[in-house]
Every structure is written in structure tokens, then in C-alpha cells.
Motif scaffolding. Structure first.
Motif, mmCIF file in Angstrom:
data_model
loop_
_atom_site.group_PDB
_atom_site.id
_atom_site.type_symbol
_atom_site.label_atom_id
_atom_site.label_comp_id
_atom_site.label_asym_id
_atom_site.label_seq_id
_atom_site.Cartn_x
_atom_site.Cartn_y
_atom_site.Cartn_z
ATOM 1 N N VAL A 326 38.727 49.516 -44.484
ATOM 2 C CA VAL A 326 39.325 48.319 -45.582
ATOM 3 C C VAL A 326 39.028 47.352 -44.735
ATOM 4 N N THR A 327 38.308 46.271 -45.215
ATOM 5 C CA THR A 327 39.319 45.328 -44.582
ATOM 6 C C THR A 327 39.890 44.119 -45.940
ATOM 7 N N THR A 328 39.125 44.032 -46.880
ATOM 8 C CA THR A 328 39.468 43.480 -48.019
ATOM 9 C C THR A 328 40.067 44.366 -49.368
ATOM 10 N N MET A 329 41.531 44.690 -49.533
ATOM 11 C CA MET A 329 42.039 45.014 -51.063
ATOM 12 C C MET A 329 42.504 43.654 -50.738
ATOM 13 N N MET A 330 41.854 44.231 -53.013
ATOM 14 C CA MET A 330 41.957 43.458 -54.198
ATOM 15 C C MET A 330 42.460 44.605 -55.500
ATOM 16 N N THR A 331 43.887 44.101 -55.463
ATOM 17 C CA THR A 331 44.553 44.880 -56.963
ATOM 18 C C THR A 331 45.711 43.882 -58.120
ATOM 19 N N THR A 332 45.797 44.652 -58.242
ATOM 20 C CA THR A 332 47.193 44.559 -59.736
ATOM 21 C C THR A 332 48.326 43.990 -59.052
ATOM 22 N N PRO A 333 49.254 42.734 -59.270
ATOM 23 C CA PRO A 333 50.742 43.480 -58.167
ATOM 24 C C PRO A 333 51.519 44.507 -59.254
ATOM 25 N N SER A 334 50.821 45.142 -60.476
ATOM 26 C CA SER A 334 51.473 46.482 -60.927
ATOM 27 C C SER A 334 51.543 46.999 -60.182
ATOM 28 N N VAL A 335 49.846 47.047 -59.252
ATOM 29 C CA VAL A 335 49.526 48.091 -58.399
ATOM 30 C C VAL A 335 50.097 48.577 -56.872
ATOM 31 N N LEU A 355 42.583 45.979 -41.891
ATOM 32 C CA LEU A 355 43.276 45.574 -43.523
ATOM 33 C C LEU A 355 43.288 44.215 -42.388
ATOM 34 N N ARG A 356 42.261 42.831 -43.203
ATOM 35 C CA ARG A 356 43.151 41.612 -42.565
ATOM 36 C C ARG A 356 43.188 40.658 -43.932
ATOM 37 N N ARG A 357 42.780 40.947 -45.187
ATOM 38 C CA ARG A 357 43.298 40.453 -46.745
ATOM 39 C C ARG A 357 43.479 41.137 -47.625
ATOM 40 N N VAL A 358 44.275 40.508 -48.322
ATOM 41 C CA VAL A 358 45.183 41.511 -50.184
ATOM 42 C C VAL A 358 44.967 40.333 -51.342
ATOM 43 N N VAL A 359 43.846 40.541 -51.728
ATOM 44 C CA VAL A 359 43.800 39.192 -53.113
ATOM 45 C C VAL A 359 44.047 40.273 -54.854
ATOM 46 N N LEU A 360 45.274 39.108 -55.086
ATOM 47 C CA LEU A 360 45.753 39.554 -56.421
ATOM 48 C C LEU A 360 45.151 39.077 -57.178
ATOM 49 N N TYR A 361 45.508 39.767 -58.595
ATOM 50 C CA TYR A 361 44.216 39.565 -60.046
ATOM 51 C C TYR A 361 45.422 39.804 -61.058
ATOM 52 N N VAL A 384 47.512 36.861 -47.988
ATOM 53 C CA VAL A 384 47.535 37.073 -49.379
ATOM 54 C C VAL A 384 47.253 35.928 -50.551
ATOM 55 N N ALA A 385 45.877 36.606 -50.831
ATOM 56 C CA ALA A 385 46.128 35.594 -51.747
ATOM 57 C C ALA A 385 45.738 35.998 -53.055
ATOM 58 N N ASP A 386 46.230 35.283 -53.657
ATOM 59 C CA ASP A 386 47.142 35.206 -55.430
ATOM 60 C C ASP A 386 45.875 34.639 -56.520
ATOM 61 N N GLY A 387 44.859 35.487 -56.759
ATOM 62 C CA GLY A 387 43.509 34.699 -57.387
ATOM 63 C C GLY A 387 44.126 34.444 -59.369
ATOM 64 N N TRP A 388 43.473 33.633 -59.852
ATOM 65 C CA TRP A 388 43.753 33.334 -61.644
ATOM 66 C C TRP A 388 42.760 32.804 -61.945
ATOM 67 N N GLY A 389 42.250 34.109 -63.077
ATOM 68 C CA GLY A 389 40.812 33.901 -63.758
ATOM 69 C C GLY A 389 41.584 34.214 -65.416
ATOM 70 N N GLN A 390 40.361 34.812 -66.191
ATOM 71 C CA GLN A 390 40.217 34.696 -67.492
ATOM 72 C C GLN A 390 39.060 36.075 -67.863
ATOM 73 N N VAL A 391 39.347 37.249 -68.611
ATOM 74 C CA VAL A 391 37.889 37.477 -69.256
ATOM 75 C C VAL A 391 36.427 36.190 -69.835
ATOM 76 N N GLU A 392 37.386 34.710 -70.239
ATOM 77 C CA GLU A 392 36.526 34.585 -70.985
ATOM 78 C C GLU A 392 35.669 33.261 -69.762
ATOM 79 N N LEU A 393 36.527 33.334 -68.447
ATOM 80 C CA LEU A 393 35.915 33.081 -67.055
ATOM 81 C C LEU A 393 35.155 33.705 -66.484
ATOM 82 N N GLY A 394 35.127 35.146 -66.456
ATOM 83 C CA GLY A 394 34.278 36.093 -66.006
ATOM 84 C C GLY A 394 34.647 36.460 -64.865
#
Length: 611
Positions: A326-335, A355-361, A384-394
Motif C-alpha cells: 500500500v502506498t496511500t492509506m485512507m481511513t477515519t481518525p477513529s480507526v 507507505l507514503r501517504r495517509v489521508v483522514l476523512y 498526513v492529509a486531513d480531508g473534509w467533505g460531506q455526503v451532499e458534496l460527494g
């Protein structure tokens, strides 16, 4: 703050649209429509062509899906293999009458068949909706009814936490209360015995007729697997939001809206390297958009894992990253917090070299967690990148560290006070978006409009998010909570008001408040404060807590269950609304799940301590 405008950055979105395959080019990037925007009008495309066909033609032997099951079984599916799987299932769907616009519900775990079903639905123009596997039968029936599905995919059973969830049994029970499902397609995953009813068929039987080694395929059956040409705003998939008035609100995402944003976010925002793993549930929007469609749209490998990360040991996440490179891992802060809690006791602490990158959402993260991920998760530096979004925004909209911030489209976020004026740096306000975003949901009617239109109408020319934020000294965004009563837990939206109303429906409960608390690691969880009816007989609080939690689970699903129940002798008039909830959230009670008994005087003392 920039002048409010619905207009997006057209150059950025035109560049993003070039990442997907169009059968008919669009006439314009966007055009205004009833106070919203119609994206890529005139364009036609098919998600299966973008995600499968073109890569199968160019790189048929490249691995598209690297999958691992909870018991340890594995599959590597190349783009050539994936094209065969998707076209075969597309023919099977058409053979049972599935047409463009029909709704197909996917009650599946993160097995390869789930990704194949998503892409096969896209190929024939059907609209899919992925449902959480832990849903109890009653909640599953509510979801199916609100979706209006014609076809249901499920499994005989699904692996989770080392046990088997009886998905087919739950689906059968749910279908006794739901009309309209004509076919139930069952993936044989565990081999457990299941009951069989009219309309049921095995997944492998549905596709077997087309795979007969010596069976000649006619021109008609070959065409049945071809992708249908669809307009840019064709419904792509459905997502159930938090409940409103006892019913899930179902929002619709458009085809080009999601495909273009998923490709752009992967290419310039999220996906560093050739293998991305989104560690989460198949029903999570971010897993679908950024863990499946994004990587496949760009022709790389997506890593899918079926189960939970504590089976057979707490080292499973690290083993998956090493095994699947794995080069990029995406997960939630809880995990990630859970993994941080496990890490000190692990015997194998060797680095994850790939592993090069972790993205949180999905929920806010704290600096200490991001620092741990940056240095200690892999025992080597990662971004480490912190991602923000919403269901309404896809899905994800804003990243703290994009791969290429000059190329990824921007919503130009701003922070305003209650009057709509910009707030000084360091002060809290509501996050608003000043530029259009292609991934926004399609306009809805009825309950959907009532639950979502306020984003676009509260402040004309802006998208109001309902998130309270402030800017950090590093020019980042610190998320402080919601302005409404909806929160995100484990990647799913939960309506606090719905949980409260469910608790108030219990015959022993006189008053209730539902609050968000923080554990010692900074994680967020739901707690409920309960005042029992004065006529309630003496009762074992532990047994009553279990009963109350089961009531919530049966009505709203397991993610909505409060982790802690606080029994209070009364709610006095000294504190009201937010004041009371803030005091309850700060009571020094520890994090263990057993029910607590406190007095109103203790709540007042907590309020006094808060000032």
C-alpha cells in the motif's frame, strides 16, 4: 472573503473532466439551473468505460483490485479480469429485466462482488445503493423501502470480528415488510445454509450461463454486456443520510458529478503511488468514491479488505499494508486512534516501506494523532492529509495537503459569523464554500429538499456547511463540531435528535439528552443522559441500559447506540439546551461503557467548572 458566486473555477473543472472518458463531449462545464448548477450539460459517458474498459484495453494484466478476506483468503483481479466480471454480471442483470434508472440495493460486505456489482450497475445505467451489513432487519427494511429498489444483492453470511453475520436471514426478514423487490441475488461467501424463496438466485448461477466454456454467445447476448450511453446528470448512486422524522433521507449523486470529482481528487489530491487502501466499510461514501471509483478511474490498484482490523490480531492493518504494498492509506481518525492504541503492544514494528501517504476523512482529527501517523505509524516519515467533505458534496472536498494544490479544483472556503461577515483568524465561525463543486448531489424534492436545500439557500451565493471551524496558525482548518444535530461517527451520519426521540419512546424514560463526548485519545462517541419516569419500578441499571441500547440499535442501527448511558436524578431549570449538554459532555466519568448514576448537583458543578 471572495465575492459570493455560484460560479466554479471553470478551467480547473475542464482539466478535471479530461481525466474521464466521454462518449459525447459536454457543451459547457456548468450552467445555472434553479439556483443550483447543472454540470457538464450535453456530455454523455459511462462509469464502467472510464473505470474498466479503457484500462483493460491498455493494461489488461495490471491488477485493478487486490482483495483480502477476513479469514485470510485473497484475490488479485486484473483489469482484463474485471472487464469480464463486469460485462458478465451486466448481462445477468439485463437478463432479469434490470434497466437504466432501476434501483439496485447492495447489502454486501467489501468483497470483490460488491465492486463488480457497482460497476455492472453503472454499465447498464442502474442506480445502486450500498447498505451497511450490520443493519438489523427492521432498519434494513426501512432503507429498502426508502430506496424503492427492484433488486437486492446480499450474501449468505459476512465475516466480521471473526464471526459470521447472517445477511441472507436478515434480508429475508426485512423483505417480509417491504414490497417491490423482484429478485434477491445471493453471493455465496461463507457456505452457511440459507432458506430459499421465490425470486432468490445465486450470484454464481446468474453469471454462469454466460461463462459456459463451449457455449456460443449470440450477437444479442454480447450486446447485452455493452455499456449504455448516459447523460452527465444521470443518477449514479444513492446514499442514505441521517434519519429525519423517523425516515432515512436518501440523496442522489449524478454520474459525471461523482466520476469527475473522484478522478480529480485521486489524481491531484489523494492518491500518491500505485496502490490505495481505503480502510472502511463498503457502505461509507468515501470508500465508494475515493477507495473504488477514484483509483479505478485513474487505472491504479485499489486494495479492498473485507473485515475488521483486530482479526486475527491487532497487527492486521500493518500486515495488509505490507502484503499489498500500500502506498496511500485512507481511513477515519477513529480507526487510526484504535491502531495507535494497539501499536505499543505489537511484536513486529518493522517499517511499512511502501507507505507514503495517509489521508483522514469523515470526522475531525487532532494534531497529536496526525503527528503519530506522520512518524510512528510506518516507523518512517509519511505525509498526513486531513480531508473534509460531506455526503451532499460527494465525499472529500478540501484537503490540508493536496498532492498538487494548483491543479485540484478548489471551493475557496471561508469562515463567517452569524451575520455572514468574515471572522478574524483564530476565531470560530461557520465554514462556507464560495465556489461551486461538481460533486454536489442532484437536487431533490420533499424530505430530501427539506433536509438539504438549506445548504444552498441560507446564504445566497454561498454553500453553508453547518460546520463550526477556525483557522489554525498554519492556515489549516480546525473543525469544532456541527451547528445542527447531525454528527459523523465511524464514517456514518447520526441524527442526535433521532436517537433522543427513540430513547424518549421507551416507557421508563421521562427525559433524555444525547451528547457527544471525547475519550482520552481524543475520539468522539455518543452518550445519553436519562431521567427515569418517577413511576419506574426499581430496576437493574445495567439491564435497563442494555434494553435502551437495543431499542436504539433496532430502530437506527448499531452505529447510533450511545456508548455510555448516564442516569441523572433530574434535569433542573438552572441549565437549558446547549448549557446542559456542554456540562453533561464534561462530566468526569471516564470512558468505560458501564452505566453511570449522577445527581443534578454534579451536572451543575461541571457547568460551573466550565464557567
Amino acid at each position: 472573503m471572495p465575492e459570493p458566486s455560484w460560479a466554479p473555477d471553470e478551467d480547473a473543472w475542464r482539466r478535471a473532466a479530461a481525466l474521464v472518458e466521454w462518449s459525447t463531449p459536454f457543451d459547457a462545464v456548468w450552467e445555472p439551473r434553479a439556483g443550483r448548477a447543472h454540470w457538464f450539460p450535453g456530455g454523455r459517458l459511462n462509469a464502467s468505460v472510464t473505470c474498466v474498459d479503457r484500462h483493460a484495453a491498455a493494461h489488461p494484466d495490471r491488477v485493478a483490485i487486490s482483495w483480502e478476506g477476513e479469514p485470510g483468503d485473497r484475490r488479485a483481479i486484473t483489469y482484463g479480469d474485471l472487464l469480464v466480471e463486469v460485462t458478465t454480471l451486466a448481462r445477468g442483470l439485463r437478463s432479469i429485466g434490470v434497466q437504466a434508472g432501476d434501483v439496485v440495493a447492495l447489502h454486501l460486505g467489501l468483497v470483490p462482488e460488491a465492486a463488480v456489482a457497482m460497476l455492472a450497475c453503472a454499465r447498464v445505467g442502474a442506480v445502486h445503493a450500498v447498505l451497511p451489513t450490520p443493519l438489523p432487519a427492521e432498519a434494513l427494511a426501512d432503507r429498502l423501502e426508502s430506496l424503492g429498489a427492484r433488486v437486492l444483492f446480499t450474501q449468505d453470511g459476512a465475516w466480521r470480528h471473526g464471526t459470521i453475520l447472517p445477511l441472507k436471514v436478515r434480508a429475508d426478514e426485512a423483505l417480509t415488510a417491504v414490497a417491490g423487490i423482484e429478485h434477491t441475488i445471493v453471493v455465496r461467501r461463507t457456505g452457511m445454509d440459507v432458506a430459499w424463496y421465490e425470486g432468490d438466485r445465486w450470484y454464481h448461477d446468474l453469471v454462469a450461463a454466460d461463462r459456459g466454456g463451449n457455449r456460443r454467445r449470440t450477437a444479442g447476448t454480447a450486446r447485452a454486456g455493452e455499456p449504455v450511453d448516459l447523460p452527465s446528470d444521470h443518477p449514479f448512486f444513492l446514499v442514505s443520510q441521517a434519519h429525519r422524522r423517523g425516515r432515512p433521507v436518501v440523496v442522489t449523486h449524478g454520474l459525471a458529478n461523482i466520476l469527475v470529482t473522484a478522478a480529480a481528487l485521486h489524481e491531484w489530491g489523494v492518491g500518491e503511488g500505485g496502490r490505495l487502501w481505503s480502510a472502511g466499510d463498503a457502505s461509507w461514501l468515501a470508500v465508494q468514491v475515493h477507495g473504488i471509483y477514484g483509483p479505478l478511474a485513474r487505472g491504479i490498484t485499489t486494495v479492498l479488505y473485507e473485515g475488521t482490523l483486530d482479526v486475527p490480531t491487532h497487527a492486521r492493518a500493518w500486515e495488509i499494508m505490507r502484503r499489498h504494498v500500500v502506498t496511500t492509506m485512507m481511513t477515519t481518525p477513529s480507526v487510526l486512534r484504535t491502531m495507535r492504541g494497539w501499536a505499543p503492544a505489537l511484536a513486529d514494528t518493522s517499517p511499512v516501506e511502501s507507505l507514503r501517504r495517509v489521508v483522514l476523512y469523515a470526522e475531525p482529527s487532532e494534531p497529536a494523532l496526525r503527528d503519530w501517523a506522520a512518524s510512528d505509524l510506518s516507523h518512517r516519515p509519511v505525509v498526513v492529509a486531513d480531508g473534509w467533505g460531506q455526503v451532499e458534496l460527494g465525499g472529500i472536498v478540501h484537503l490540508s495537503q493536496s498532492l498538487d494544490p494548483d491543479l485540484v479544483p478548489s471551493v475557496e472556503p471561508a469562515i463567517v459569523d452569524a451575520s455572514g461577515n468574515p471572522v478574524p483568524d483564530g476565531e470560530a465561525g461557520e465554514l462556507v464554500l464560495t465556489k461551486g463543486w461538481a460533486g454536489a448531489m442532484l437536487p431533490g424534492t420533499g424530505d430530501v429538499a427539506a433536509a438539504t436545500d438549506h445548504h444552498w439557500t441560507n446564504r445566497p451565493g454561498l454553500y453553508t456547511t453547518g460546520d463550526r471551524v477556525r483557522r489554525t496558525p498554519e492556515a489549516g482548518l480546525e473543525f469544532l463540531g456541527r451547528t445542527d444535530e447531525v454528527i459523523s461517527l465511524s464514517g456514518q451520519l447520526v441524527s442526535i435528535s433521532e436517537v433522543r426521540e427513540t430513547l424518549l419512546g421507551h416507557p421508563f424514560v421521562e427525559r433524555a439528552d444525547v451528547i457527544e463526548r471525547r475519550d482520552v485519545q481524543g475520539g468522539r462517541y455518543l452518550a445519553a443522559a436519562i431521567v427515569l419516569d418517577g413511576a419506574t419500578p426499581e430496576h437493574d441499571l445495567a439491564a435497563l441500559a442494555r434494553d435502551l441500547n437495543e431499542t436504539v440499535r433496532d430502530n437506527l442501527g448499531g452505529v447510533a447506540r450511545p456508548r455510555m448511558l448516564i442516569f441523572v436524578d433530574r434535569f433542573g431549570d438552572e441549565l437549558r439546551g446547549d448549557e446542559r449538554r456542554r456540562a453533561l459532555a464534561r462530566l468526569p466519568l471516564g470512558d468505560t461503557p458501564e452505566p453511570r448514576s449522577v445527581t443534578w448537583h454534579q451536572v451543575l458543578a461541571a457547568a460551573e467548572h466550565l464557567g
